[in-house]
Design a protein around this motif. Structure first.
Motif, mmCIF file in Angstrom:
data_model
loop_
_atom_site.group_PDB
_atom_site.id
_atom_site.type_symbol
_atom_site.label_atom_id
_atom_site.label_comp_id
_atom_site.label_asym_id
_atom_site.label_seq_id
_atom_site.Cartn_x
_atom_site.Cartn_y
_atom_site.Cartn_z
ATOM 1 N N ILE A 183 0.728 -1.230 -0.141
ATOM 2 C CA ILE A 183 -0.040 -0.034 -0.030
ATOM 3 C C ILE A 183 0.669 1.332 -0.044
ATOM 4 C CG2 ILE A 183 -0.286 0.054 2.603
ATOM 5 C CD1 ILE A 183 -3.329 0.398 0.548
ATOM 6 N N GLN A 185 0.777 5.956 -0.313
ATOM 7 C CA GLN A 185 -0.261 7.063 -0.465
ATOM 8 C C GLN A 185 0.509 8.224 -0.843
ATOM 9 O OE1 GLN A 185 -2.854 7.572 2.626
ATOM 10 N NE2 GLN A 185 -3.486 9.601 1.933
ATOM 11 N N PRO A 321 -17.618 -4.479 9.546
ATOM 12 C CA PRO A 321 -17.111 -5.636 8.906
ATOM 13 C C PRO A 321 -15.829 -6.081 9.824
ATOM 14 C CG PRO A 321 -16.744 -3.894 7.603
ATOM 15 C CD PRO A 321 -17.532 -3.289 8.789
ATOM 16 N N VAL A 322 -15.554 -7.272 9.782
ATOM 17 C CA VAL A 322 -14.357 -7.764 10.429
ATOM 18 C C VAL A 322 -13.047 -7.978 9.125
ATOM 19 C CG1 VAL A 322 -13.066 -9.432 11.692
ATOM 20 C CG2 VAL A 322 -15.397 -9.074 12.131
ATOM 21 N N LEU A 323 -12.372 -6.978 9.106
ATOM 22 C CA LEU A 323 -11.471 -6.952 8.029
ATOM 23 C C LEU A 323 -10.342 -7.863 8.217
ATOM 24 C CD1 LEU A 323 -11.395 -3.056 7.794
ATOM 25 C CD2 LEU A 323 -13.007 -4.626 6.610
ATOM 26 N N LEU A 324 -9.796 -8.091 7.012
ATOM 27 C CA LEU A 324 -8.418 -8.846 6.766
ATOM 28 C C LEU A 324 -7.341 -8.149 6.117
ATOM 29 C CD1 LEU A 324 -10.588 -11.954 5.105
ATOM 30 C CD2 LEU A 324 -9.940 -11.640 7.769
ATOM 31 N N GLU A 325 -6.157 -8.995 5.945
ATOM 32 C CA GLU A 325 -5.285 -8.029 5.478
ATOM 33 C C GLU A 325 -5.181 -7.701 3.964
ATOM 34 O OE1 GLU A 325 -1.390 -10.578 5.897
ATOM 35 O OE2 GLU A 325 -2.935 -11.627 6.771
ATOM 36 N N ALA A 328 -6.572 -3.770 2.978
ATOM 37 C CA ALA A 328 -5.674 -2.498 3.147
ATOM 38 C C ALA A 328 -5.855 -1.543 1.949
ATOM 39 C CB ALA A 328 -3.969 -2.810 2.972
ATOM 40 N N VAL A 331 -9.503 0.143 2.856
ATOM 41 C CA VAL A 331 -9.521 0.923 4.097
ATOM 42 C C VAL A 331 -8.678 2.131 3.747
ATOM 43 C CG1 VAL A 331 -8.509 0.996 6.316
ATOM 44 C CG2 VAL A 331 -9.576 -0.949 5.802
ATOM 45 N N ARG A 332 -7.730 2.277 3.121
ATOM 46 C CA ARG A 332 -6.964 3.304 2.925
ATOM 47 C C ARG A 332 -7.712 4.534 2.152
ATOM 48 N NH1 ARG A 332 -1.447 5.018 3.208
ATOM 49 N NH2 ARG A 332 -1.189 3.374 4.714
ATOM 50 N N ARG A 335 -10.566 5.978 4.077
ATOM 51 C CA ARG A 335 -10.093 7.134 5.020
ATOM 52 C C ARG A 335 -9.689 8.449 4.140
ATOM 53 N NH1 ARG A 335 -5.052 6.796 8.468
ATOM 54 N NH2 ARG A 335 -6.138 8.216 9.580
#
Lengths: 358, 316
Positions: A183, A185, A321-325, A328, A331-332, A335
Motif C-alpha cells: 500500500i 499513498q 465488517p471484520v477486516l483482513l489483510e 488494506a 481501508v486506505r 479514509r
C-alpha cells in the motif's frame, strides 16, 4: 451517505454523446441532461424546466445550441439561461434559468463537477493513457448502470484478491489467491498492489501473452483517485523477468453514483505491450477482452455486490465488517475519501456561518 | 518514612546464578512485618529494583530475597551479586499485590524458574498456618535448582512436586494434570516466565471455579534486547507496566495481563485498536496510517506495531 461534491465525476464516454444529442442521467441523486452542441461543446443542465419542471431531456436540441422544453417550448442555452419564450410578450424573467454544471472533456471522457466551488479542470486525475492514439489497443469503452453503491464497488476494486475467486479462470485462478498486499499513498492518491509469483497465467492474460498456459509472475496494481477513479495495472511476465518484458492491461474504472445504491460504471482496458498475432486474431482478442471484462463486472461482480448491499441495508444496526489483510486498499481509500467529504462539509458549514454573520 | 535501613546478615548461593540475601534491621529492631507474596524495593544508587520476600514474617523480623544474575543485566542483578555480608542497604517498605486469599480452602502454587521466590514465602506461610496447599515447582534441570535442597529438607517436602527439565508441551501437560485434581474452588497462584504464566492462564480459564492470582516476576526490569524485539509498554492511566515479548503483540501482552483492548482485524488493517502514544517511538507495521501519520508517531495500532524504544507510554 454524503457524496463528495467538489470533484470531477465521469459523466459519459465522449463517444457516447454525438453533436446535437441529449442524454439524461441522474448523478448524486440529481437529474441532469447532458447535450453536445453542434460545435462540439458539451453542456450539462438540471433536467427540469424552471417553468413547470418537466424534464428538458424529453425535448430536443434546436438551433444547434439550445434545448427546447417539450411542454411549452421554452429554450435554454448551455449556461442554463432561458433564451427564448414563444408566449405572450416573449419576456424572459431573470429567474427563468436552470442550474448548469461545469463540464470538461479530457482523456476521451466527459467529466462533470457537482459542487458549488469553482471547477478546476487541472484537478482531473491523469488518465492520459486513454488519450486518442491509433497505435493503442483499447477495448470497447463501455459502461453499465450497476445496482450497487459506488463504495461497495470501490471496495471490490481496491481488494483484487477477489479476482482469484469471483473471476476464477478469467482474471485469476486458485493460484493467485495469495499475493502480498502493498500500500502506498501520495497526497490523496492511493495505490494498492499484489503480485502472485510463478503461477499459471489466468485465462485473459494467457490469451494476451503467450497463450501457452505456462507459469508467469502476475501483478495487479490499482491506483485510486477521488472520488472513485481507478486504473488497475495488471499483467504477466515470465517468472523473474521484468514487467516491461511482459504483457497486460491498464483496466480503467470510473464510478459515478446515480443514487446511494446505484452507480454508473464506466470501464475499458488499454493493452500494455500488446503482442500481435496478426488479423483476425488481434481483433478477436480485443473483442474477447471487451466481452470478458463486461461479463466479469456485470455477471460476476454485480450480483454478489448487490446481494451484499441488500444484507448490509437489512441490518438493524450498522454492521462493522471484520477486516483482513486484503482490505488494506479499501481501508486506505475510504479514509482519504471520508476525510475529503468531512473537509468539504466543514468548509460548507463555516461558509454558512459566515453568511449568517454577514 | 517509606524506607528502611537493613544490614546483610547472610548471603547464600542457591544456584550457579542465584544468590539469596538475608536482611535484618540496621538499628537492631525487626524490619517491618509483611504477608507472604510481598516485595520490597532495593535502592542501588540511582537504580531501584523489586524483589519478592521469600521467608515468612512469623520468624525473626528478617527479610530474605533472592537475586538471579541476568546475563544481560543493566546493573541491578550484577550489583546485587557484588554485595557482601555486613553491608548496609536502603530498602522500601513491603508492598503486596500478590497476597494469599484468607478464605481459600485450598491453594495451588505454580512456580516457574526464579518465579519460585514469592511462592516459596507463600508455601512457608501456608504451612505455618496449617492451610491446605500444593506446591508445583517447574525448573530447567541443567542448572542446580534453586531452593531444591531447602525445600526437601523442610516440612514443605511432602507438599512439593518438582517438574524438572520439561519442555513446552510437557510443561502444559504436567500443569493440566495437576490442575485436573485440585478442588473446584481452589485459589491458584503463579509466578514465572511469561510463556509459563500464559499456559497457566489458559488452563485455569478452562476450569471455571478456580481463582487465579498472577505475579509478573521481574527480578529487575526485564533485560530489554530490542534487537530481539522485546520492549515494555507503560499504561498512563493505570500506571501499569507490561512487558511485550518478541513473540507477542502489544494486544497479546495486554491480554495476558488481563487488560482487554478492543480489536477487530488484528492485522493492522481496520484501525479499531488505534491508540494515542504519549512517549516513545512506535515501530509501525500497520497499513492504515499514512506515512506522515506514522512519522508523527503520536498514534499506533496495538495489534501489529511495536516499539523502537525500550518503553512506550500509551494513553490507556
Amino acid at each position: 451517505m454524503e457524496f463528495l461534491r467538489n470533484t470531477w465525476y465521469v459523466a459519459l464516454w465522449s463517444q457516447d454523446l454525438a453533436p446535437e444529442q441529449m442524454v439524461s442521467r441522474k448523478f448524486l441523486n440529481e437529474p441532469i441532461v447532458l447535450f453536445r452542441q453542434a460545435d462540439g461543446k458539451v453542456a450539462a443542465l438540471a433536467d427540469a424546466c424552471a417553468h413547470r419542471f418537466s424534464p428538458l431531456s424529453m425535448g430536443k436540441i434546436v438551433k444547434g445550441t439550445h434545448v427546447r422544453c417539450r411542454y411549452h417550448a421554452l429554450e435554454y442555452d448551455g449556461s442554463g439561461k432561458c433564451v427564448f419564450n414563444p408566449h405572450g410578450s416573449g419576456r424572459i424573467p431573470p429567474a427563468l434559468k436552470v442550474r448548469s454544471y461545469p463540464v470538461a472533456e479530457k482523456h476521451s471522457m466527459i467529466w462533470i463537477w457537482m459542487g458549488e466551488k469553482e471547477a478546476d479542470p487541472s484537478l482531473i486525475p491523469d488518465f492520459s493513457i486513454l488519450d486518442p492514439d491509433p497505435k493503442k489497443v483499447v477495448s470497447k469503452r463501455d459502461w453499465l448502470l450497476m445496482q450497487a453503491s459506488y463504495e461497495l464497488i470501490t471496495d471490490n476494486l481496491m481488494d483484487l484478491s477477489h479476482t482469484a475467486i469471483m473471476h476464477e479462470g478469467i482474471l485469476g485462478t486458485e493460484h493467485t489467491v495469495k499475493g502480498n498486499v502493498t500500500i502506498e499513498q501520495t497526497g490523496t492518491t492511493v495505490k494498492a498492489g499484489r503480485s502472485p509469483k510463478n503461477v499459471p497465467a489466468p485465462g485473459l492474460y494467457d490469451l494476451m501473452y503467450k497463450n501457452d498456459g505456462r507459469q508467469v509472475d502476475f501483478w495487479q496494481d490499482v491506483r485510486w483517485d477521488a472520488p472513485a477513479c481507478m486504473i488497475i495495472d495488471s499483467g504477466v511476465t515470465d517468472p523473474g523477468a521484468p514487467r516491461e518484458q511482459g504483457s497486460g492491461i491498464y483496466g480503467m474504472h470510473f464510478l459515478t453514483p446515480e443514487t446511494e445504491t446505484t452507480t454508473y460504471y464506466h470501464f475499458c482496458a488499454v493493452r500494455y505491450n500488446p503482442i500481435s498475432w496478426g488479423q483476425p486474431l488481434d481483433d478477436e482478442i480485443r473483442a474477447k477482452l471487451s466481452d470478458l471484462r463486461r461479463f466479469a463486472f456485470e455477471e460476476q461482480d454485480q450480483p454478489i455486490i448487490k446481494a451484499q448491499q441488500d444484507r448490509i441495508r437489512g441490518q438493524k444496526n450498522s454492521a462493522h465488517p471484520v477486516l483482513l489483510e486484503i482490505d488494506a486498499g479499501p481501508v486506505r481509500y475510504k479514509r482519504v475519501l471520508e476525510a475529503l467529504i468531512r473537509q468539504e462539509q466543514e468548509a460548507a458549514t463555516l461558509q454558512g456561518e459566515e453568511g449568517r454573520a454577514a | 518514612m517509606t524506607t528502611q535501613s537493613a544490614i546483610i546478615r547472610r548471603i547464600g548461593v542457591e544456584a550457579a546464578d542465584i544468590r539469596s540475601i538475608e536482611l535484618v534491621g540496621a538499628d537492631g529492631k525487626p524490619l517491618r512485618p509483611f504477608e507472604a507474596g510481598a516485595h520490597i524495593d532495593v535502592y542501588l544508587g540511582e537504580l531501584i529494583r523489586q524483589y519478592s520476600l521469600i521467608n515468612t514474617t512469623d520468624t525473626d523480623g528478617s527479610y530474605r530475597i533472592a537475586v538471579k544474575l541476568e546475563p544481560t543485566s543493566r546493573g541491578g542483578s550484577r550489583r546485587m551479586h557484588a554485595l557482601a555480608e555486613g553491608e548496609t542497604l536502603k530498602i522500601g517498605l513491603p508492598r503486596n499485590n500478590f497476597a494469599l486469599h484468607p478464605d481459600a480452602t485450598h491453594s495451588v502454587l505454580l512456580a516457574g524458574g526464579i518465579g519460585i521466590t514469592p511462592l516459596l514465602g507463600m508455601a512457608y506461610q501456608l504451612h505455618a498456618r496449617g492451610k491446605s496447599f500444593s506446591f508445583e515447582y517447574f525448573a530447567r534441570s541443567d542448572d542446580p535448582v534453586a531452593f531444591a535442597q531447602e525445600i526437601r529438607a523442610t516440612a514443605l517436602a511432602p507438599r512439593t512436586r518438582f517438574h524438572l527439565g520439561l519442555t513446552g508441551e510437557a510443561v502444559r501437560q504436567a500443569l493440566e494434570t495437576r490442575l485436573h485434581t485440585v478442588p473446584r474452588n481452589a485459589h491458584v497462584y503463579t509466578c514465572g516466565p511469561g510463556p509459563f504464566m500464559q499456559v497457566v492462564r489458559e488452563l485455569v480459564a478452562a476450569k471455571p471455579g478456580l481463582v487465579l492470582h498472577l505475579e509478573y516476576f521481574v527480578a529487575e526490569p526485564p533485560p530489554l534486547d530490542l534487537t530481539a524485539g522485546s520492549f515494555q509498554v507503560k499504561l498512563a492511566k493505570s500506571g501499569t507496566t507490561i512487558r511485550v515479548d518478541a513473540s507477542q503483540t502489544i494486544v497479546e501482552a495486554l491480554r495476558a495481563a488481563g487488560i482487554e483492548v478492543e480489536t477487530s482485524c488484528e492485522q493492522g488493517v481496520c484501525g479499531t485498536c488505534l491508540t494515542t502514544v504519549l512517549a516513545g517511538r512506535p515501530d509501525h507495521h500497520d497499513v492504515i496510517l499514512t506515512e506522515e501519520e506514522q512519522k508523527a508517531g503520536d498514534r499506533m495500532l496495538l495489534c501489529v506495531s511495536r516499539s523502537l524504544d525500550a518503553e512506550l507510554v500509551l494513553d490507556l
